[in-house]
Scaffold this motif. Structure first.
Motif, PDB file in Angstrom:
ATOM      1  N   ASN A   1     -10.323 -21.021   4.523  1.00  0.00           N
ATOM      2  CA  ASN A   1     -11.283 -20.456   5.478  1.00  0.00           C
ATOM      3  C   ASN A   1     -12.379 -19.652   4.771  1.00  0.00           C
ATOM      4  N   GLY A   2     -12.744 -20.128   3.578  1.00  0.00           N
ATOM      5  CA  GLY A   2     -13.887 -19.564   2.877  1.00  0.00           C
ATOM      6  C   GLY A   2     -13.612 -18.375   2.000  1.00  0.00           C
ATOM      7  N   SER A   3     -12.357 -17.941   1.898  1.00  0.00           N
ATOM      8  CA  SER A   3     -12.060 -16.782   1.052  1.00  0.00           C
ATOM      9  C   SER A   3     -10.594 -16.786   0.655  1.00  0.00           C
ATOM     10  N   THR A   4     -10.294 -16.015  -0.363  1.00  0.00           N
ATOM     11  CA  THR A   4      -8.894 -15.763  -0.710  1.00  0.00           C
ATOM     12  C   THR A   4      -8.424 -14.493  -0.003  1.00  0.00           C
ATOM     13  N   GLU A   5      -9.105 -13.385  -0.212  1.00  0.00           N
ATOM     14  CA  GLU A   5      -8.743 -12.157   0.484  1.00  0.00           C
ATOM     15  C   GLU A   5      -9.138 -12.230   1.955  1.00  0.00           C
ATOM     16  N   THR A   6      -8.450 -11.451   2.766  1.00  0.00           N
ATOM     17  CA  THR A   6      -8.896 -11.244   4.144  1.00  0.00           C
ATOM     18  C   THR A   6     -10.009 -10.199   4.149  1.00  0.00           C
ATOM     19  N   ARG A   7     -10.537  -9.904   5.300  1.00  0.00           N
ATOM     20  CA  ARG A   7     -11.526  -8.829   5.427  1.00  0.00           C
ATOM     21  C   ARG A   7     -10.995  -7.523   4.848  1.00  0.00           C
ATOM     22  N   PHE A   8      -9.677  -7.352   4.920  1.00  0.00           N
ATOM     23  CA  PHE A   8      -9.065  -6.070   4.593  1.00  0.00           C
ATOM     24  C   PHE A   8      -8.611  -5.960   3.145  1.00  0.00           C
ATOM     25  N   GLY A   9      -8.454  -7.111   2.461  1.00  0.00           N
ATOM     26  CA  GLY A   9      -8.034  -7.057   1.076  1.00  0.00           C
ATOM     27  C   GLY A   9      -7.059  -8.151   0.712  1.00  0.00           C
ATOM     28  N   SER A  10      -6.342  -7.940  -0.375  1.00  0.00           N
ATOM     29  CA  SER A  10      -5.396  -8.926  -0.897  1.00  0.00           C
ATOM     30  C   SER A  10      -3.984  -8.632  -0.414  1.00  0.00           C
ATOM     31  N   ARG A  11      -3.124  -9.596  -0.610  1.00  0.00           N
ATOM     32  CA  ARG A  11      -1.714  -9.387  -0.279  1.00  0.00           C
ATOM     33  C   ARG A  11      -1.127  -8.242  -1.098  1.00  0.00           C
ATOM     34  N   ALA A  12      -1.459  -8.185  -2.380  1.00  0.00           N
ATOM     35  CA  ALA A  12      -0.925  -7.126  -3.231  1.00  0.00           C
ATOM     36  C   ALA A  12      -1.353  -5.758  -2.728  1.00  0.00           C
ATOM     37  N   GLU A  13      -2.584  -5.650  -2.236  1.00  0.00           N
ATOM     38  CA  GLU A  13      -3.064  -4.362  -1.718  1.00  0.00           C
ATOM     39  C   GLU A  13      -2.371  -4.003  -0.413  1.00  0.00           C
ATOM     40  N   LEU A  14      -2.099  -4.997   0.432  1.00  0.00           N
ATOM     41  CA  LEU A  14      -1.351  -4.745   1.657  1.00  0.00           C
ATOM     42  C   LEU A  14       0.061  -4.274   1.335  1.00  0.00           C
ATOM     43  N   GLU A  15       0.712  -4.949   0.410  1.00  0.00           N
ATOM     44  CA  GLU A  15       2.075  -4.556   0.042  1.00  0.00           C
ATOM     45  C   GLU A  15       2.097  -3.158  -0.564  1.00  0.00           C
ATOM     46  N   ALA A  16       1.067  -2.808  -1.319  1.00  0.00           N
ATOM     47  CA  ALA A  16       0.998  -1.453  -1.895  1.00  0.00           C
ATOM     48  C   ALA A  16       0.838  -0.413  -0.796  1.00  0.00           C
ATOM     49  N   LEU A  17       0.052  -0.730   0.243  1.00  0.00           N
ATOM     50  CA  LEU A  17      -0.108   0.173   1.379  1.00  0.00           C
ATOM     51  C   LEU A  17       1.234   0.408   2.061  1.00  0.00           C
ATOM     52  N   ILE A  18       1.946  -0.678   2.358  1.00  0.00           N
ATOM     53  CA  ILE A  18       3.222  -0.551   3.059  1.00  0.00           C
ATOM     54  C   ILE A  18       4.224   0.233   2.217  1.00  0.00           C
ATOM     55  N   THR A  19       4.260  -0.042   0.915  1.00  0.00           N
ATOM     56  CA  THR A  19       5.157   0.693   0.022  1.00  0.00           C
ATOM     57  C   THR A  19       4.834   2.179   0.021  1.00  0.00           C
ATOM     58  N   LYS A  20       3.545   2.508  -0.026  1.00  0.00           N
ATOM     59  CA  LYS A  20       3.132   3.922  -0.020  1.00  0.00           C
ATOM     60  C   LYS A  20       3.507   4.581   1.305  1.00  0.00           C
ATOM     61  N   ALA A  21       3.303   3.877   2.413  1.00  0.00           N
ATOM     62  CA  ALA A  21       3.660   4.439   3.708  1.00  0.00           C
ATOM     63  C   ALA A  21       5.146   4.767   3.763  1.00  0.00           C
ATOM     64  N   HIS A  22       5.968   3.859   3.297  1.00  0.00           N
ATOM     65  CA  HIS A  22       7.407   4.100   3.316  1.00  0.00           C
ATOM     66  C   HIS A  22       7.790   5.263   2.400  1.00  0.00           C
ATOM     67  N   ALA A  23       7.082   5.402   1.288  1.00  0.00           N
ATOM     68  CA  ALA A  23       7.337   6.549   0.404  1.00  0.00           C
ATOM     69  C   ALA A  23       6.995   7.863   1.087  1.00  0.00           C
ATOM     70  N   GLU A  24       6.082   7.810   2.056  1.00  0.00           N
ATOM     71  CA  GLU A  24       5.710   8.997   2.827  1.00  0.00           C
ATOM     72  C   GLU A  24       6.544   9.151   4.096  1.00  0.00           C
ATOM     73  N   ASN A  25       7.604   8.331   4.225  1.00  0.00           N
ATOM     74  CA  ASN A  25       8.467   8.340   5.417  1.00  0.00           C
ATOM     75  C   ASN A  25       7.730   7.908   6.670  1.00  0.00           C
ATOM     76  N   MET A  26       6.684   7.102   6.511  1.00  0.00           N
ATOM     77  CA  MET A  26       5.926   6.585   7.645  1.00  0.00           C
ATOM     78  C   MET A  26       6.305   5.137   7.909  1.00  0.00           C
ATOM     79  N   GLN A  27       6.247   4.727   9.160  1.00  0.00           N
ATOM     80  CA  GLN A  27       6.444   3.336   9.513  1.00  0.00           C
ATOM     81  C   GLN A  27       5.102   2.621   9.584  1.00  0.00           C
ATOM     82  N   VAL A  28       5.153   1.285   9.498  1.00  0.00           N
ATOM     83  CA  VAL A  28       3.955   0.464   9.557  1.00  0.00           C
ATOM     84  C   VAL A  28       4.157  -0.617  10.607  1.00  0.00           C
ATOM     85  N   TYR A  29       3.243  -0.684  11.569  1.00  0.00           N
ATOM     86  CA  TYR A  29       3.332  -1.655  12.654  1.00  0.00           C
ATOM     87  C   TYR A  29       2.288  -2.743  12.461  1.00  0.00           C
TER      88      TYR A  29
END
Length: 479
Positions: A136-164
């Motif tokens: 669909n014309g790109s590798t990353e989404t509008r928001f970034g790469s898979r690795a960056e998404l996984e890093a966000l989720i990992t950081k959230a969990h380290a802060e005791n936050m959930q991700v929906y």
């Protein structure tokens, strides 16, 4: 429901589609506390001190639930900046959000959509492409790469936050043209070429097909996914690598915001939840509280409290605080009500701070909109209300007084927590009222700092409190 930007494949040109289309509760307090803690899925407040001068927060860096539960951050707005950096932007804010007392973050649709790097994600093509396939014309989404998404989720969990995760399973976009025997025409329903190779679809996975002509609702001219088809069910929640289980077990999402649930039966969300679990909330854009309650019960899910949303607009923007006496989802079932003041689709409430004071002192699961918190409103005042919510907003609710420009309600406390009294005043003058509290012969104070009074309640629990013009005060024991 949402605005949706997508390329219409048939014409190969850009198209933008926008779809906007009891005074006292008697809920059992023990269940109230149980559900609050289940929502945020974290332990009780561990005793580390917050500032009690204004209740505005502390130096702690990881979210821990207070007696009042948690707060949800909508971690995006419509048309966040393009360029693939949004996941990093959110990740860099998580520690501050956690410190402020925010326990979960809701992200936009994370998988590749038809508009590729320009899409907000509501026109999904490949549910398993999180920015790691060139399609669909790109590798990353509008928001970034898979690795960056996984890093966000990992950081959230380290802060005791959930991700929906924002889940769009009513409609798809970006398929190839194929002959469709049920329409007698070609339709854009061939998803056999998705780059991930997972959840390949054809015309029989969309209405109309061998399972019927339609379901509860279609959206925006997109192919309408057929949840009656066992192949669709298997890929959405049944198999080990289904969308739901992949998001939860591989990507590590903790819950779900279901988009446009008017488009399919509540049994879909119920079945998803029973197979996969996690917190869930549905976007049922309807101000009728009976409809919201019916859907929440049948979906076994929380639902956004649009009834409260429209009543707050009437109350705070149109000079009628008596509207807050009317029925709302949080009054029917606070454990299934997600309250909000604005979101990426709708932002009609102008007088927002009293609206946030309302949802952050009342029952339900309150949501804060990214732009309100980060750009438009006073963050210190919001942090103060978050602290009050997490530490004082406990027990059932009693409305004590209303007129056109004054509203006073009491949270009755639970399990040793004293609860609070919230006073909202939309007039241009200071106001004072005698009210009945939870407390006999004890000193109280305004935890917002808006009033300098430190009154002592009478033996019969009555006391006079005050509220500044066009503002609010929140009273509790001076502890």
């Amino acid at each position: 429901m949402k605005k949706t930007n997508f390329f219409l494949s048939l014409l190969a040109l850009a198209l933008v589609s926008s779809c906007r289309t009891s005074d006292e509760l008697t809920t059992e307090p023990s269940k109230q506390e149980e559900v609050h803690n289940k929502i945020v899925n974290v332990t009780h407040h561990d005793g580390r001190p917050f500032s009690t001068g204004s209740g505005s927060g502390s130096a702690q860096s990881k979210f821990t639930a207070g007696p009042g539960g948690g707060v949800l951050m909508q971690g995006f707005y419509w048309d966040v900046p393009e360029g693939g950096n949004w996941w990093n932007t959110v990740k860099d804010k998580l520690t501050a959000w956690s410190t402020a007392g925010i326990g979960a973050v809701w992200l936009p649709p994370a998988s590749k959509a038809q508009n590729g790097a320009y899409s907000m994600g509501y026109d999904p093509t490949d549910y398993y492409d999180f920015g790691d396939f060139n399609q669909n014309g790109s590798t990353e989404t509008r928001f970034g790469s898979r690795a960056e998404l996984e890093a966000l989720i990992t950081k959230a969990h380290a802060e005791n936050m959930q991700v929906y995760a924002d889940i769009v399973i009513n409609h798809n976009s970006g398929g190839q043209s194929e002959a469709n025997p049920f329409t007698g025409t070609n339709t854009w329903t061939n998803f056999s070429g998705v780059a991930s190779g997972k959840f390949q679809r054809n015309y029989n996975d969309f209405y109309k097909n061998s399972y019927g002509n339609n379901d509860e609702g279609a959206f925006g001219g997109f192919p309408d996914l057929c949840h009656a088809n066992p192949h669709v069910q298997d890929w959405l929640w049944g198999r080990d690598d289904s969308v739901a289980k992949y998001y939860k077990n591989v990507m590590k999402f903790d819950g779900w915001r279901f988009d446009y649930v008017k488009g399919f039966g509540p049994w879909v969300v119920n079945t998803w939840n029973s197979n996969v679990g996690g917190f869930s909330v549905g976007e049922l854009w309807d101000s009728n509280v009976n409809t919201l309650e019916w859907w929440a019960n049948n979906a076994n899910s929380s639902v956004f409290d649009f009834a409260a949303y429209y009543k707050m607009d009437e109350a705070f923007d149109n000079g009628n605080l008596n509207a807050l006496n009317d029925d709302m989802m949080w009054k029917r079932n606070p454990y299934k009500a997600v309250t909000f003041v604005a979101n990426h689709d709708t932002d009609i409430i102008y007088n927002k701070m009293p609206a946030y004071a309302y949802i952050l002192t009342h029952e339900g699961y309150p949501t804060i909109f990214y732009r309100d918190y980060e750009e438009w409103l006073n963050k210190e005042r919001l942090n103060n209300l978050i602290w009050i919510h997490n530490n004082k907003a406990t027990g059932t609710t009693s409305i004590l007084y209303t007129d056109n420009d004054e509203y006073i309600a009491r949270r009755n406390g639970y399990n040793g927590n004293p609860g609070l009294v919230v006073y909202i005043n939309t007039s241009s003058n200071w106001q004072e009222r005698w009210i009945e509290t939870n407390w006999s012969s004890q000193q109280i104070k305004d935890f917002t700092g808006n009033s300098s009074w430190y009154p002592t309640t009478q033996g019969d629990k009555w006391v006079k409190i005050q509220c500044p013009p066009n503002s609010y005060s929140v009273w509790s024991l001076n502890l």
